[in-house]
Design a protein around this motif. Structure first.
Motif, mmCIF file in Angstrom:
data_model
loop_
_atom_site.group_PDB
_atom_site.id
_atom_site.type_symbol
_atom_site.label_atom_id
_atom_site.label_comp_id
_atom_site.label_asym_id
_atom_site.label_seq_id
_atom_site.Cartn_x
_atom_site.Cartn_y
_atom_site.Cartn_z
ATOM 1 N N SER A 45 0.855 -1.251 0.093
ATOM 2 C CA SER A 45 0.027 0.126 -0.035
ATOM 3 C C SER A 45 0.955 1.153 -0.088
ATOM 4 N N GLY A 46 2.068 1.197 -0.114
ATOM 5 C CA GLY A 46 3.082 2.320 -0.502
ATOM 6 C C GLY A 46 3.529 2.852 0.994
ATOM 7 N N SER A 47 3.725 2.145 1.924
ATOM 8 C CA SER A 47 4.622 2.973 3.067
ATOM 9 C C SER A 47 5.704 3.483 2.885
ATOM 10 N N PHE A 48 6.534 3.311 1.816
ATOM 11 C CA PHE A 48 7.742 3.946 1.380
ATOM 12 C C PHE A 48 7.756 4.401 -0.034
ATOM 13 N N ALA A 49 6.649 3.754 -0.843
ATOM 14 C CA ALA A 49 6.451 4.094 -2.197
ATOM 15 C C ALA A 49 6.308 5.806 -2.180
ATOM 16 N N VAL A 50 4.925 6.049 -1.313
ATOM 17 C CA VAL A 50 4.853 7.185 -1.408
ATOM 18 C C VAL A 50 5.523 8.523 -1.006
ATOM 19 N N PRO A 51 6.390 8.377 0.176
ATOM 20 C CA PRO A 51 7.199 9.284 0.641
ATOM 21 C C PRO A 51 8.305 9.301 -0.329
ATOM 22 N N LEU A 52 8.615 8.272 -0.987
ATOM 23 C CA LEU A 52 9.698 8.317 -2.058
ATOM 24 C C LEU A 52 9.314 9.258 -3.316
ATOM 25 N N ALA A 53 8.173 9.020 -3.578
ATOM 26 C CA ALA A 53 7.452 9.874 -4.522
ATOM 27 C C ALA A 53 7.432 11.343 -4.203
ATOM 28 N N GLN A 54 7.125 11.654 -3.077
ATOM 29 C CA GLN A 54 7.215 13.000 -2.401
ATOM 30 C C GLN A 54 8.509 13.433 -2.490
ATOM 31 N N ALA A 55 9.635 12.795 -2.267
ATOM 32 C CA ALA A 55 10.958 12.982 -2.422
ATOM 33 C C ALA A 55 11.501 13.444 -3.614
ATOM 34 N N GLY A 56 10.647 13.018 -4.773
ATOM 35 C CA GLY A 56 10.924 13.629 -6.018
ATOM 36 C C GLY A 56 10.937 12.168 -6.965
ATOM 37 N N ALA A 57 10.839 11.089 -6.460
ATOM 38 C CA ALA A 57 11.279 10.003 -7.398
ATOM 39 C C ALA A 57 10.102 9.622 -8.242
ATOM 40 N N GLN A 58 10.170 8.720 -9.375
ATOM 41 C CA GLN A 58 9.294 8.162 -10.145
ATOM 42 C C GLN A 58 9.283 6.764 -9.649
ATOM 43 N N VAL A 59 8.069 6.148 -8.860
ATOM 44 C CA VAL A 59 8.049 4.993 -8.193
ATOM 45 C C VAL A 59 7.275 3.943 -8.814
ATOM 46 N N THR A 60 7.819 2.750 -9.238
ATOM 47 C CA THR A 60 6.977 1.748 -9.671
ATOM 48 C C THR A 60 6.845 0.577 -8.439
ATOM 49 N N VAL A 61 5.753 0.345 -8.279
ATOM 50 C CA VAL A 61 5.250 -0.849 -7.214
ATOM 51 C C VAL A 61 4.681 -1.994 -7.669
ATOM 52 N N VAL A 62 5.439 -3.217 -7.597
ATOM 53 C CA VAL A 62 4.847 -4.452 -8.106
ATOM 54 C C VAL A 62 4.399 -5.013 -7.109
ATOM 55 N N ASP A 63 3.054 -5.445 -6.771
ATOM 56 C CA ASP A 63 2.759 -6.301 -5.760
ATOM 57 C C ASP A 63 1.640 -7.267 -6.515
ATOM 58 N N ILE A 64 1.078 -8.395 -5.935
ATOM 59 C CA ILE A 64 0.413 -9.203 -6.254
ATOM 60 C C ILE A 64 -1.053 -9.025 -5.761
ATOM 61 N N SER A 65 -1.350 -8.104 -4.959
ATOM 62 C CA SER A 65 -2.530 -7.755 -4.250
ATOM 63 C C SER A 65 -3.175 -6.511 -5.123
ATOM 64 N N VAL A 66 -4.227 -6.895 -5.815
ATOM 65 C CA VAL A 66 -5.127 -5.720 -6.328
ATOM 66 C C VAL A 66 -5.606 -4.706 -5.219
ATOM 67 N N ASP A 67 -6.083 -5.253 -4.064
ATOM 68 C CA ASP A 67 -6.386 -4.443 -3.209
ATOM 69 C C ASP A 67 -5.296 -3.377 -2.455
ATOM 70 N N ALA A 68 -4.268 -4.143 -2.240
ATOM 71 C CA ALA A 68 -3.070 -3.177 -1.699
ATOM 72 C C ALA A 68 -2.499 -2.041 -3.048
#
Length: 245
Positions: A45-68
């Motif tokens: 659900s992005g506990s690090f992806a969202v802050p990294l995006a806020q820090a200026g990165a383009q973030v790709t998250v691969v996860d098996i869970s559609v809900d997450a």
């Protein structure tokens, strides 16, 4: 583009040390005007992806869970970085099919290696996604801490069994296995930190005292590389890099 970080975007509590390490890694791979690219394997659900995006990165998250992934996108939109976060449904063991290989400045594999059926194959896919000069952030459980946890729970027979298994547990996704896999795939380990040396031991009510949480964070920071404390941490964080040449 220079990576920007702030206390407002940093994950709280026990993740504070990991966030500090990721922030430094992101800065190390950021140069010029281009945004650094990050791949979060099993990032949920992005506990690090969202802050990294806020820090200026383009973030790709691969996860098996559609809900997450749905939660991830909602959190990213609410944080104003929906355009910088890209959700991809997929399995880490088929990572190359989902995102290709070799294109990311910073790759995260936090807790995911313990859930795969084929550790060498999964790690090979993760390692292949790190570009020359890029960094790989791996977080794994520490089997030594498992022995202590069993003993502290008064299950001494299980503690003894896990202690004896340490000698034959090389195939498990612990720190020693990750070190060997990094070497096999041409990655150099730059840093190793113990994560959660004291957090699991401090009663929650103790953290209600003024300044207690800040003191616990400082205790975790200062013990993360100090033996014997880091050797018994609940988890181990390894930061590796692929040589640029």
């Amino acid at each position: 583009m220079q990576a920007q970080t702030s206390r407002d975007s940093a994950p709280p509590g026990r993740q504070a040390l990991i966030w500090q390490l990721l922030s430094a890694a992101l800065s190390a791979v950021t140069s010029g005007a281009a945004a650094p690219t990050v791949l979060d394997c099993g990032g949920g659900s992005g506990s690090f992806a969202v802050p990294l995006a806020q820090a200026g990165a383009q973030v790709t998250v691969v996860d098996i869970s559609v809900d997450a992934l749905a939660t991830l996108q909602r959190r990213a939109d609410e944080a104003g970085v929906g355009g910088r976060v890209h959700a991809v449904q997929g399995d880490v063991e088929a990572l190359t099919d989902a995102v290709g290989s070799g294109g990311f400045d910073l790759v995260l594999a936090h807790g995911i290696l313990g859930a795969v059926d084929d550790l060498p194959a999964a790690f090979a896919a993760v390692a292949a996604s790190v570009r020359p000069g890029g960094r790989l952030s791996v977080l794994v459980a520490n089997p030594v801490a498992g022995v202590l946890a069993r003993a502290l729970a008064a299950d001494v027979s299980a503690a003894l069994a896990e202690l004896r298994a340490l000698d034959t547990a090389f195939a498990q996704p612990g720190p020693d296995a990750v070190r060997a896999l990094c070497r096999a795939h041409g990655l150099l380990i730059d840093q190793v930190h113990g994560i959660g040396v004291f957090t699991e031991l401090v009663p929650g009510r103790a953290l209600e005292q003024p300044g207690a949480r800040e003191a616990l964070d400082a205790l975790e920071f200062e013990s993360a590389t100090r033996s014997p404390f880091c050797d018994i941490a609940a988890r181990v964080h390894l930061l590796a890099r692929r040589p640029a040449g």
